[in-house]
Scaffold this motif. Structure first.
Motif, PDB file in Angstrom:
ATOM      1  N   VAL A   1      -1.839 -17.938  12.636  1.00  0.00           N
ATOM      2  CA  VAL A   1      -0.655 -18.776  12.443  1.00  0.00           C
ATOM      3  C   VAL A   1      -0.735 -19.996  13.387  1.00  0.00           C
TER       4      VAL A   1
ATOM      5  N   ALA B   1      -2.727 -22.563  11.768  1.00  0.00           N
ATOM      6  CA  ALA B   1      -1.934 -23.245  10.733  1.00  0.00           C
ATOM      7  C   ALA B   1      -1.013 -24.280  11.378  1.00  0.00           C
TER       8      ALA B   1
ATOM      9  N   LEU C   1       6.622 -21.953   8.848  1.00  0.00           N
ATOM     10  CA  LEU C   1       5.286 -21.350   8.825  1.00  0.00           C
ATOM     11  C   LEU C   1       5.288 -20.044   9.622  1.00  0.00           C
TER      12      LEU C   1
ATOM     13  N   ARG D   1       7.175 -17.121   8.029  1.00  0.00           N
ATOM     14  CA  ARG D   1       6.447 -16.441   6.948  1.00  0.00           C
ATOM     15  C   ARG D   1       5.096 -15.893   7.410  1.00  0.00           C
ATOM     16  N   SER D   2       4.807 -16.076   8.697  1.00  0.00           N
ATOM     17  CA  SER D   2       3.530 -15.585   9.266  1.00  0.00           C
ATOM     18  C   SER D   2       2.302 -16.029   8.481  1.00  0.00           C
ATOM     19  N   LEU D   3       2.289 -17.304   8.146  1.00  0.00           N
ATOM     20  CA  LEU D   3       1.149 -17.797   7.364  1.00  0.00           C
ATOM     21  C   LEU D   3       0.031 -18.297   8.278  1.00  0.00           C
ATOM     22  N   THR D   4      -1.163 -17.798   8.042  1.00  0.00           N
ATOM     23  CA  THR D   4      -2.333 -18.296   8.775  1.00  0.00           C
ATOM     24  C   THR D   4      -2.854 -19.564   8.085  1.00  0.00           C
TER      25      THR D   4
ATOM     26  N   ASP E   1      -4.177 -18.632   4.823  1.00  0.00           N
ATOM     27  CA  ASP E   1      -3.101 -18.481   3.824  1.00  0.00           C
ATOM     28  C   ASP E   1      -2.661 -19.842   3.279  1.00  0.00           C
ATOM     29  N   VAL E   2      -2.544 -20.815   4.182  1.00  0.00           N
ATOM     30  CA  VAL E   2      -2.121 -22.155   3.745  1.00  0.00           C
ATOM     31  C   VAL E   2      -3.135 -22.729   2.759  1.00  0.00           C
TER      32      VAL E   2
ATOM     33  N   HIS F   1      -2.764 -21.109  -0.595  1.00  0.00           N
ATOM     34  CA  HIS F   1      -1.647 -21.655  -1.371  1.00  0.00           C
ATOM     35  C   HIS F   1      -1.967 -23.038  -1.962  1.00  0.00           C
TER      36      HIS F   1
END
Lengths: 283, 283
Positions: B111, B114, B150, B153-156, B159-160, B163
């Motif tokens: 994260v 990100a 970010l 939602r714990s997006l690394t 993950d980004v 998406h």
């Protein structure tokens, strides 16, 4: 903000990208066996040596490292002379990039700096003329083999540059407080347009000022004089603005004849560095 | 020997010097307000970030630093996408520059990485399309303002990127183990001639393979498809060898229409880096 070493890298890149730069590799011209990409790789390779100078290393070892890295490409000598100007300029920029400071950097060089300079010749073939007989033991083409002779005579790098004038307008900068490099920087600041256009225009004006010493050494003084006179005519009638085709034709002709004003390119790179570092120009 | 960060710098320089590279800045073409010299300065500026990656820094902070430095020139975004590929590749090169290793580098992003990626958008305007409504809080154009969403939602960073596919072929490289970048490297090694010519040839082949996603996002999918089909025809009849004028005319036409296949240029730079780093090509 870019560091001095980064500005030196950018100066080398802008110099080779300037076009038309009669007789030399430029954005639109390659020579036989010496191409634009060799100058790009030479620039990237010179980085560590430029950083040494920025971090306060002595001039000789920083120069040797820059040349060692520059030479790691297949084109041979791309930026030897330019780096001989840029290394002391980067070193001066730690303090203040003025003529007196860079003069002091040069005057304070030692015998060890001279040894570094000679070692640089072990990494790359550089065109130089025959030395006079009494200087034979100090012929730079001997590379590190000449270091004992250098030490015997206690010659500093400044002394070596002093012995190279006249006949080498890179060495002359060392003796004159980088007079022409600072002039080039002023002209770059006064010019208009993209920096690559300014680099081309200042290159032509420098070529018109004095015969290129690399051309004189390689091809004789008559040709060097002819090239300077023709550059002078083009500058006189502002041909880059009014008759660009004439400059392009002159550039193509010199490339075909193998007449490469490399010293003038070195001075242009030094001027670009000074102007970038003083924020007199920006990209 | 050049370090990975130096090879990445050289890859960026060789990419922009390749010509003809239809629609983009190249050795012979500038765009309105975006010139060759901006790419030279962008490359020099990206250096510190690339060195962070080489020295083992996490991908996000190294990328942010590279973008911050790249953006210190007046042309705006020159190499954002290319650096989004080069930073994980340089990071992988510490260990081994293979598809599985670079895949692992990407999958292991956090994260915090990100957040670094989002902060990079604070430094430069990058063209991106409108996100779907549910993704609005994560719109990259919000830059660091989007970091709380970010983190919620714990997006690394992986993950980004996940998406962002489909619709962004730079992100797609992150998901496919840099498939097209490695293909580009193989093609560069198989091609003949100076590296700037090889870069142009591989650029055209990549453009023929898939519609450029920057063109699709900016100008619509129909234009992106048209450009790819026309590139395909040129590749099919080996036009760079047999009818170079046709490729030059296509390049000029795309520049005039403002159609800039930037994603394809990013992939070309990544391929150049891989091929340089693996010594499959040399300068």
């Amino acid at each position: 903000m870019r560091t001095p070493a980064q500005n030196a890298e950018l100066a080398l890149l802008l110099e080779v990208a300037g076009t038309p730069k009669p007789g030399n590799v430029d954005r639109h011209r390659d020579l036989e066996g010496l191409r634009f990409e060799h100058f790009l790789a030479g620039t990237v390779g010179a980085r560590d040596g430029l950083e040494l100078a920025e971090n306060g290393s002595a001039v000789g070892p920083a120069f040797e490292r820059a040349i060692e890295g520059m030479a790691e490409q297949g084109g041979g000598n791309t930026q030897f002379g330019a780096l001989l100007l840029l290394v002391p300029l980067v070193r001066a920029a730690r303090n203040d990039l003025s003529q007196p400071i860079v003069e002091a950097v040069c005057e304070e060089t030692t015998v060890a700096d001279a040894a570094g300079f000679y070692r640089a010749f072990d990494h790359v073939d550089v065109f130089v003329g025959e030395p006079p007989t009494e200087m034979e033991p100090l012929d730079v083409r001997r590379g590190s083999d000449a270091i004992p002779a250098l030490e015997d005579r206690s010659l500093t790098l400044f002394d070596v540059m002093d012995h190279s004038v006249p006949g080498d307008d890179v060495a002359r900068e060392w003796l004159t407080g980088f007079e022409r490099s600072f002039t080039a920087a002023e002209r770059l600041a006064d010019a208009d347009g993209p920096l690559t256009d300014r680099a081309a225009s200042v290159f032509l004006s420098l070529l018109a000022d004095r015969p290129d010493t690399l051309v004189a050494n390689r091809r004789g003084e008559a040709i060097a004089k002819e090239v300077t006179e023709r550059a002078g005519e083009l500058v006189e009638r502002n041909a880059l603005e009014t008759d660009r085709d004439a400059v392009e034709a002159f550039a193509d002709e010199l490339v075909e004849r193998g007449v490469n004003p490399g010293t003038t390119a070195d001075l242009t790179a030094a001027g670009l560095f000074i102007a970038l570092e003083r924020e007199a120009i920006s990209v």
